[in-house]
Design a protein around this motif. Structure first.
Motif, PDB file in Angstrom:
ATOM      1  N   MET A   1       0.761  -1.210   0.187  1.00  0.00           N
ATOM      2  CA  MET A   1       0.098  -0.045  -0.159  1.00  0.00           C
ATOM      3  C   MET A   1       0.936   1.282  -0.077  1.00  0.00           C
ATOM      4  SD  MET A   1      -3.307  -0.948   2.345  1.00  0.00           S
ATOM      5  CE  MET A   1      -2.506  -1.567   3.816  1.00  0.00           C
ATOM      6  N   GLU A   2       1.997   1.204   0.590  1.00  0.00           N
ATOM      7  CA  GLU A   2       2.923   2.420   0.640  1.00  0.00           C
ATOM      8  C   GLU A   2       3.461   2.568  -0.538  1.00  0.00           C
ATOM      9  OE1 GLU A   2       5.245   1.542   4.269  1.00  0.00           O
ATOM     10  OE2 GLU A   2       4.046   2.763   5.614  1.00  0.00           O
ATOM     11  N   GLN A   3       3.877   1.508  -1.164  1.00  0.00           N
ATOM     12  CA  GLN A   3       4.609   1.599  -2.500  1.00  0.00           C
ATOM     13  C   GLN A   3       3.739   1.989  -3.536  1.00  0.00           C
ATOM     14  OE1 GLN A   3       6.949  -1.836  -3.789  1.00  0.00           O
ATOM     15  NE2 GLN A   3       6.749  -2.513  -1.748  1.00  0.00           N
ATOM     16  N   LEU A   4       2.424   1.863  -3.397  1.00  0.00           N
ATOM     17  CA  LEU A   4       1.319   2.366  -4.219  1.00  0.00           C
ATOM     18  C   LEU A   4       1.110   3.859  -4.059  1.00  0.00           C
ATOM     19  CD1 LEU A   4      -0.834  -0.831  -4.539  1.00  0.00           C
ATOM     20  CD2 LEU A   4       0.640   0.188  -6.803  1.00  0.00           C
ATOM     21  N   ASP A   5       1.661   4.237  -2.908  1.00  0.00           N
ATOM     22  CA  ASP A   5       1.363   5.497  -2.444  1.00  0.00           C
ATOM     23  C   ASP A   5       0.051   5.809  -2.049  1.00  0.00           C
ATOM     24  OD1 ASP A   5       2.744   8.118  -1.781  1.00  0.00           O
ATOM     25  OD2 ASP A   5       2.301   9.161  -4.011  1.00  0.00           O
ATOM     26  N   LEU A   6      -0.662   4.890  -1.568  1.00  0.00           N
ATOM     27  CA  LEU A   6      -1.759   4.972  -0.705  1.00  0.00           C
ATOM     28  C   LEU A   6      -1.580   5.555   0.511  1.00  0.00           C
ATOM     29  CD1 LEU A   6      -3.544   1.540  -1.437  1.00  0.00           C
ATOM     30  CD2 LEU A   6      -3.576   3.499  -2.894  1.00  0.00           C
ATOM     31  N   ASP A   7      -2.824   6.416   0.911  1.00  0.00           N
ATOM     32  CA  ASP A   7      -2.382   7.258   2.341  1.00  0.00           C
ATOM     33  C   ASP A   7      -2.887   6.143   3.430  1.00  0.00           C
ATOM     34  OD1 ASP A   7      -2.350   9.214   4.154  1.00  0.00           O
ATOM     35  OD2 ASP A   7      -4.238  10.177   3.573  1.00  0.00           O
ATOM     36  N   VAL A   8      -1.849   5.334   3.744  1.00  0.00           N
ATOM     37  CA  VAL A   8      -2.280   4.506   4.953  1.00  0.00           C
ATOM     38  C   VAL A   8      -2.482   5.078   6.257  1.00  0.00           C
ATOM     39  CG1 VAL A   8      -1.231   2.492   5.887  1.00  0.00           C
ATOM     40  CG2 VAL A   8      -0.590   2.862   3.430  1.00  0.00           C
ATOM     41  N   ALA A   9      -3.541   4.744   6.757  1.00  0.00           N
ATOM     42  CA  ALA A   9      -4.183   5.369   8.145  1.00  0.00           C
ATOM     43  C   ALA A   9      -3.066   4.755   9.015  1.00  0.00           C
ATOM     44  CB  ALA A   9      -5.416   4.752   8.226  1.00  0.00           C
ATOM     45  N   SER A  10      -3.153   5.569  10.167  1.00  0.00           N
ATOM     46  CA  SER A  10      -2.073   5.509  11.186  1.00  0.00           C
ATOM     47  C   SER A  10      -2.505   4.053  11.973  1.00  0.00           C
ATOM     48  CB  SER A  10      -2.124   6.516  12.098  1.00  0.00           C
ATOM     49  OG  SER A  10      -3.369   6.736  12.828  1.00  0.00           O
ATOM     50  N   GLU A  11      -3.537   3.654  11.887  1.00  0.00           N
ATOM     51  CA  GLU A  11      -4.176   2.526  12.636  1.00  0.00           C
ATOM     52  C   GLU A  11      -3.432   1.256  12.078  1.00  0.00           C
ATOM     53  OE1 GLU A  11      -8.012   3.843  10.709  1.00  0.00           O
ATOM     54  OE2 GLU A  11      -6.390   4.630  11.681  1.00  0.00           O
ATOM     55  N   PHE A  12      -3.233   1.321  10.681  1.00  0.00           N
ATOM     56  CA  PHE A  12      -2.566  -0.044  10.087  1.00  0.00           C
ATOM     57  C   PHE A  12      -1.004  -0.017  10.556  1.00  0.00           C
ATOM     58  CE2 PHE A  12      -5.885   0.742   7.046  1.00  0.00           C
ATOM     59  CZ  PHE A  12      -6.052  -0.584   6.575  1.00  0.00           C
TER      60      PHE A  12
END
Length: 257
Positions: A59-70
């Protein structure tokens, strides 16, 4: 599919799709447990932690805005994994889940809540069939509508990983000349998918990607295509459905389901 492949394929223009409205970390854990056919009462912490981190990394590589709870859950799982390997490590109040037993209990409670919500969705869906639903929708699903379920973000990520892994070996064996190409944007791909849906009520997820094997620029185009699908889901233009867990995913016009 390794990290280098995705990172090198990313377009130079930064793209970000927020995950608000999508599933949370407990959904991801349940997805991985079910995908690996793991007993929820006997979670293999080392395996599930590694798999969870793979998906957060994707998800981070796809530049998604990963929520802090993840990220909080990732840290918690690493702590629980350390506890399972080194029993002398005691529970830490810094983490929202203190031990394996509490993790299992939260997952069981969440699973029960989610299944109840899904049952309500099914009742609502069946009711909608009473009001002018065309029998031609999903014709290629061969009458399996009664088994139809919504595909989650993590189902989409799994399908995207599978597509890239299938193409990885073929791409390694081919040679590409480097030349400048005009960058394809998420907006371009959204318009493309919407045009495709003018002629059909549903599209097979894999078909949007398997026509794009080959050069690094085409790998970047696959990433942009995936982000366009997420954005269309987020804004309510499409839904993604499966005929069963981990089955093929169909992209369907909103209003055609």
């Amino acid at each position: 599919m390794n990290q280098t492949t995705l990172t090198n394929a990313l377009p130079t223009t930064k793209i970000s799709v927020k995950l608000a409205g999508f599933e949370g970390p407990l959904d991801l854990l349940l997805h991985l447990i079910q995908k690996d056919e793991m007993d929820i009462h006997d979670i293999q912490l080392a395996q599930i932690t590694d798999r969870y981190l793979e998906y957060v990394n994707l998800m981070e590589q796809l530049d998604l805005d990963v929520a802090s709870e993840f990220l909080v859950m990732a840290a918690t799982l690493l702590h629980l994994k350390s506890q399972s390997i080194l029993p002398q490590i005691v529970a830490d109040s810094e983490y929202p889940i203190r031990d394996r037993e509490q993790l299992v209990q939260q997952l069981l409670e969440y699973k029960q809540f989610k299944e109840a919500a899904q049952a309500l969705d099914v009742y609502a869906e069946r009711r909608s069939w009473l009001y002018g639903r065309s029998p031609e929708h999903h014709a290629e699903l061969d009458g399996s509508k009664e088994f139809e379920i919504r595909a989650t973000l993590f189902d989409l990520l799994t399908a995207f990983r599978n597509v890239n892994e299938r193409l990885a070996l073929a791409e390694q064996e081919e040679h590409y000349e480097t030349f400048e190409e005009e960058a394809i944007t998420v907006e371009d791909k959204i318009a493309f998918i919407e045009r495709q849906l003018l002629h059909a009520d549903q599209l097979l997820f894999d078909d949007l990607f398997l026509s794009l094997p080959g050069s690094p620029s085409q790998r970047a185009e696959r990433i942009v295509t995936f982000l366009a699908i997420l954005e269309l889901v987020r804004i309510g233009k499409i839904v993604t459905v499966q005929t069963g867990p981990f089955e093929s995913i169909y992209i369907v016009k909103k209003g055609a389901v």
